[in-house]
Write a protein that holds these residues in place. Structure first.
Motif, PDB file in Angstrom:
ATOM      1  N   PRO A 388       0.792  -1.241   0.000  1.00  0.00           N
ATOM      2  CA  PRO A 388       0.000   0.000   0.000  1.00  0.00           C
ATOM      3  C   PRO A 388       0.818   1.282   0.000  1.00  0.00           C
ATOM      4  N   ASP A 389       2.124   1.220   0.244  1.00  0.00           N
ATOM      5  CA  ASP A 389       2.914   2.458   0.231  1.00  0.00           C
ATOM      6  C   ASP A 389       2.939   3.050  -1.173  1.00  0.00           C
ATOM      7  N   GLU A 390       2.901   4.371  -1.229  1.00  0.00           N
ATOM      8  CA  GLU A 390       2.854   5.042  -2.527  1.00  0.00           C
ATOM      9  C   GLU A 390       4.134   4.819  -3.334  1.00  0.00           C
ATOM     10  N   ASP A 391       5.263   4.688  -2.652  1.00  0.00           N
ATOM     11  CA  ASP A 391       6.525   4.509  -3.378  1.00  0.00           C
ATOM     12  C   ASP A 391       6.807   3.042  -3.698  1.00  0.00           C
ATOM     13  N   LYS A 392       5.881   2.142  -3.328  1.00  0.00           N
ATOM     14  CA  LYS A 392       6.090   0.712  -3.597  1.00  0.00           C
ATOM     15  C   LYS A 392       4.911   0.127  -4.381  1.00  0.00           C
ATOM     16  N   GLN A 393       4.266   0.928  -5.192  1.00  0.00           N
ATOM     17  CA  GLN A 393       3.118   0.441  -5.949  1.00  0.00           C
ATOM     18  C   GLN A 393       3.510  -0.500  -7.082  1.00  0.00           C
ATOM     19  N   HIS A 394       4.790  -0.596  -7.367  1.00  0.00           N
ATOM     20  CA  HIS A 394       5.261  -1.534  -8.381  1.00  0.00           C
ATOM     21  C   HIS A 394       5.590  -2.915  -7.798  1.00  0.00           C
ATOM     22  N   ILE A 395       5.376  -3.105  -6.506  1.00  0.00           N
ATOM     23  CA  ILE A 395       5.710  -4.364  -5.842  1.00  0.00           C
ATOM     24  C   ILE A 395       4.427  -4.983  -5.290  1.00  0.00           C
ATOM     25  N   PHE A 396       4.281  -6.267  -5.472  1.00  0.00           N
ATOM     26  CA  PHE A 396       3.147  -6.984  -4.879  1.00  0.00           C
ATOM     27  C   PHE A 396       3.631  -8.330  -4.354  1.00  0.00           C
ATOM     28  N   VAL A 397       2.856  -8.898  -3.424  1.00  0.00           N
ATOM     29  CA  VAL A 397       3.174 -10.205  -2.827  1.00  0.00           C
ATOM     30  C   VAL A 397       2.007 -11.143  -3.112  1.00  0.00           C
ATOM     31  N   ALA A 398       2.343 -12.409  -3.240  1.00  0.00           N
ATOM     32  CA  ALA A 398       1.334 -13.427  -3.546  1.00  0.00           C
ATOM     33  C   ALA A 398       1.588 -14.653  -2.682  1.00  0.00           C
ATOM     34  N   GLY A 399       0.521 -15.194  -2.094  1.00  0.00           N
ATOM     35  CA  GLY A 399       0.610 -16.438  -1.330  1.00  0.00           C
ATOM     36  C   GLY A 399       0.365 -17.623  -2.244  1.00  0.00           C
ATOM     37  N   MET A 400       1.294 -18.558  -2.250  1.00  0.00           N
ATOM     38  CA  MET A 400       1.265 -19.645  -3.220  1.00  0.00           C
ATOM     39  C   MET A 400       0.845 -20.963  -2.568  1.00  0.00           C
ATOM     40  N   SER A 401       0.552 -21.930  -3.426  1.00  0.00           N
ATOM     41  CA  SER A 401       0.144 -23.256  -2.949  1.00  0.00           C
ATOM     42  C   SER A 401       1.315 -24.067  -2.427  1.00  0.00           C
ATOM     43  N   ASP A 402       2.561 -23.643  -2.708  1.00  0.00           N
ATOM     44  CA  ASP A 402       3.736 -24.389  -2.236  1.00  0.00           C
ATOM     45  C   ASP A 402       4.290 -23.803  -0.940  1.00  0.00           C
ATOM     46  N   LYS A 403       3.422 -23.189  -0.116  1.00  0.00           N
ATOM     47  CA  LYS A 403       3.737 -22.693   1.229  1.00  0.00           C
ATOM     48  C   LYS A 403       4.581 -21.415   1.235  1.00  0.00           C
ATOM     49  N   LYS A 404       4.867 -20.847   0.068  1.00  0.00           N
ATOM     50  CA  LYS A 404       5.729 -19.671   0.013  1.00  0.00           C
ATOM     51  C   LYS A 404       4.915 -18.408  -0.239  1.00  0.00           C
ATOM     52  N   ILE A 405       5.485 -17.276   0.198  1.00  0.00           N
ATOM     53  CA  ILE A 405       4.956 -15.955  -0.138  1.00  0.00           C
ATOM     54  C   ILE A 405       6.000 -15.311  -1.041  1.00  0.00           C
ATOM     55  N   VAL A 406       5.598 -15.007  -2.262  1.00  0.00           N
ATOM     56  CA  VAL A 406       6.540 -14.542  -3.281  1.00  0.00           C
ATOM     57  C   VAL A 406       6.315 -13.056  -3.530  1.00  0.00           C
ATOM     58  N   GLN A 407       7.429 -12.309  -3.591  1.00  0.00           N
ATOM     59  CA  GLN A 407       7.370 -10.861  -3.811  1.00  0.00           C
ATOM     60  C   GLN A 407       7.883 -10.561  -5.215  1.00  0.00           C
ATOM     61  N   TRP A 408       7.037  -9.922  -6.028  1.00  0.00           N
ATOM     62  CA  TRP A 408       7.366  -9.617  -7.417  1.00  0.00           C
ATOM     63  C   TRP A 408       7.550  -8.114  -7.614  1.00  0.00           C
ATOM     64  N   ASP A 409       8.412  -7.777  -8.561  1.00  0.00           N
ATOM     65  CA  ASP A 409       8.578  -6.400  -9.019  1.00  0.00           C
ATOM     66  C   ASP A 409       8.009  -6.328 -10.433  1.00  0.00           C
ATOM     67  N   THR A 410       6.971  -5.503 -10.596  1.00  0.00           N
ATOM     68  CA  THR A 410       6.313  -5.444 -11.906  1.00  0.00           C
ATOM     69  C   THR A 410       7.174  -4.765 -12.967  1.00  0.00           C
ATOM     70  N   ARG A 411       8.184  -3.996 -12.576  1.00  0.00           N
ATOM     71  CA  ARG A 411       9.027  -3.311 -13.556  1.00  0.00           C
ATOM     72  C   ARG A 411       9.985  -4.295 -14.226  1.00  0.00           C
ATOM     73  N   SER A 412      10.535  -5.221 -13.436  1.00  0.00           N
ATOM     74  CA  SER A 412      11.486  -6.188 -14.002  1.00  0.00           C
ATOM     75  C   SER A 412      10.858  -7.549 -14.248  1.00  0.00           C
ATOM     76  N   ASN A 413       9.626  -7.733 -13.775  1.00  0.00           N
ATOM     77  CA  ASN A 413       8.936  -9.025 -13.928  1.00  0.00           C
ATOM     78  C   ASN A 413       9.738 -10.170 -13.303  1.00  0.00           C
ATOM     79  N   GLU A 414      10.357  -9.903 -12.153  1.00  0.00           N
ATOM     80  CA  GLU A 414      11.183 -10.894 -11.478  1.00  0.00           C
ATOM     81  C   GLU A 414      10.790 -10.996 -10.014  1.00  0.00           C
TER      82      GLU A 414
END
Length: 584
Positions: A388-414
């Motif tokens: 939710p931070d204004e300077d981090k709107q390009h970053i999101f986190v996703a909860g996966m089925s393999d027990k991990k929480i993955v953090q993605w950067d939409t600018r680099s797609n990594e």
């Protein structure tokens, strides 16, 4: 000893008629004489010395037998078989006499048998360990041995042909060598021969180091290896081509404003930052949005204003609706092959994320309908959330089925970070404490609190009474976390500083076990609303936790409900019957 202490009568010649000491007994019985010592009065002219001369000692007096001697003298008296000690020498016939007496008719023959331990009767047996091992090895090597079921040493069991060949000898006796008993090795014990030295590691002369399968075995192996190669081959799944459909004539009005523009011709100020002063219970159904061909899985209101409604369905489609005015269907987003599980807006609502069971997370432009980004790590994403931070709107986190929480950067797609501490699939991600931390829940029945960008949870909550909490909602004042628990309760956790359970706030009365029904708070924090498995909308009072009302909202499961942030009594619900309904 008794005989030496008994004194005889002073004068055995004289009679004791009338002079013996007599004892009269009650009942008029005959007087009895004392058997041990008879004292008589001195006669006239008789001295004490003459009296001593008359005293005589009886060396073998008559002594009354004791009770034990009476038992010993009776060889036919039975002896209790349970007794462990006797004080006389019992005879053989008496000790080993058969038991006599009543028999318990309810005991089986096995229970009535003689036992010396709990499981039966054990007899001691002695055998030679050498002979046992000798016969065991002989049978393992030659196939014959002495029959252990009889005491005769000349009776054999096993292979009688080998018995005659070996003349009945055991392994410890000298027998003829068999072919293969002694295998010869290649010898080269010369250590100066560096390349050819073998020493104790030399191979046998007839040893084969390469085993080549036969033609039939080779064919079977080829089939098995082909199946394994086919099974292990990673098939690159292509993402579905994204499409969008605009359902209104003009995307822009006469001033060039799109549908993202907040309307000002409604009765409520949608730009207000303060929530309504007082909210009221919704009582009737005023509108339905129908467009999904299957159940609706998630609904989200446009950030801050709430004038648009975004819905995702199990028909793999995402739809955008108007909340006010004509309440039209504005746009449909198609880009997933399977059911969409969750959707979420960014802070200004210009973009939103969708995650589906086709293992893809997609970033969409809300205004144009264009798919801006595609993200996948070949696992099913269960939940997704922007920072939710204004300077981090390009970053999101996703909860996966393999027990991990993955953090993605939409600018680099990594993937830039992984939070791997849960023991089950991650079901929800909620940012708390001014977005410095986030709370996650999982199928492992735990709640974990993380610092942003630190992949180790600093708080772990897992009590024995806790159940899985697949849906978590943050209150509009940011102080409380409402968790839908699988034991048909809504439990509340504080969201500031220490994340801990508020045991006074437990909301019961609805049936949600097995369903991730989303709950919500009213803007003034007076009410708590939630759907349930019966399709009902449940409303509780926040202070007293009393269940105020139940509204039959949907035919199937009422999977989600949202209280409009600027309305006093408007609640939106969605269910597995494909309907989205507005209540007031």
């Amino acid at each position: 000893m008794a005989a030496s202490m008994v004194l005889v009568d002073y004068s055995s010649d004289e009679s004791d008629d009338g002079n013996s000491i007599q004892t009269e007994q009650a009942g008029g019985k005959e007087p009895q004489q004392q058997d041990h010592l008879h004292l008589q009065p001195l006669k006239e002219g008789e001295s004490v010395l003459s009296l001593h001369k008359k005293m005589q000692l009886n060396a073998a007096p008559l002594v009354e037998p004791s009770h034990a001697l009476e038992e010993a003298s009776n060889p036919y008296k039975p002896l209790d078989p349970a007794t462990k000690e006797i004080q006389y020498n019992a005879k053989y016939d008496q000790m080993f006499a058969p038991e006599a007496g009543p028999v318990n008719p309810f005991k089986t023959q096995q229970q009535a048998a003689v036992k010396n331990m709990l499981s039966g009767y054990v007899e001691e047996a002695n055998f030679s360990a050498f002979q046992f091992e000798n016969q065991r090895r002989t049978f393992a090597s030659y196939g014959y041995a002495i029959d252990p079921s009889t005491e005769a040493s000349d009776r054999m069991v096993g292979d009688f042909e080998k018995l005659s060949e070996a003349e009945g000898k055991t392994v410890f006796e000298s027998t003829q060598k068999r072919p293969g008993d002694k295998r010869r090795k290649n010898k080269n014990n010369d250590p100066s021969d560096i390349d050819g030295y073998e020493g104790p590691w030399s191979k046998y002369k007839d040893e084969e180091t390469v085993a080549k399968p036969s033609e039939a075995e080779q064919e079977e192996l080829d089939v098995i290896l082909a199946k394994r190669a086919k099974k292990g081959k990673v098939v690159e799944e292509k993402s579905l081509e994204e499409k969008t459909t605009l359902h209104i004539k003009d995307a822009y009005d006469y001033q060039g404003r799109s549908y993202l523009h907040i309307p000002q011709d409604v009765e409520v100020d949608l730009r207000a930052e303060e929530p309504p002063a007082k909210c009221y219970l919704p009582k009737k159904h005023i509108h339905s949005w129908a467009g999904h061909t299957k159940g609706v899985s998630c609904i989200r209101l446009f950030p801050k204003s709430g004038h648009l409604l975004l819905s995702s369905g199990m028909d793999s489609k995402i739809k955008l609706w108007e909340v006010y005015n004509q309440r039209r269907l504005l746009r449909t987003f198609v880009g997933h092959k399977q059911a969409v599980r969750e959707i979420t807006f960014n802070n200004d609502g210009t973009k939103f994320l969708s995650c589906a069971y086709d293992r893809y997370i997609k970033l969409w432009d809300t205004e144009t309908g264009e798919c801006v980004g595609r993200f996948t790590n070949r696992k099913v994403p269960y939940c997704v959330a922007f920072n939710p931070d204004e300077d981090k709107q390009h970053i999101f986190v996703a909860g996966m089925s393999d027990k991990k929480i993955v953090q993605w950067d939409t600018r680099s797609n990594e993937i830039v970070q992984e939070y791997d501490r849960h023991l089950g699939a991650v079901n929800s991600i909620t940012f708390v404490d001014n977005n410095r931390r986030f709370v996650t829940t999982s199928d492992d029945k735990s709640l974990r609190v993380w610092e942003w960008d630190i992949p180790v949870d600093f708080k772990y909550i897992a009590e024995p009474h806790m159940h899985s909490m697949p849906s978590v909602t943050l209150s509009q004042n940011g102080k409380w976390l409402g968790c839908q628990s699988m034991d048909n309760k809504i439990v509340i956790y504080s969201a500031f500083n220490r994340v801990r359970e508020n045991r006074k706030k437990v909301f019961k009365g609805h049936m949600v076990a097995g369903y991730a029904c989303r709950m919500d708070f009213s803007p003034d924090m007076a009410y708590v609303v939630s759907g349930d498995a019966d399709g009902k909308l449940n409303i509780w009072d926040w202070k007293t936790t009393k269940l105020y009302s139940k509204l039959k909202a949907h035919d199937g499961v009422c999977i989600s409900c949202l209280w409009h942030p600027h309305e006093t009594s408007k609640v939106i619900t969605c269910g597995w019957d494909g309907q989205i309904k507005l209540w007031d």
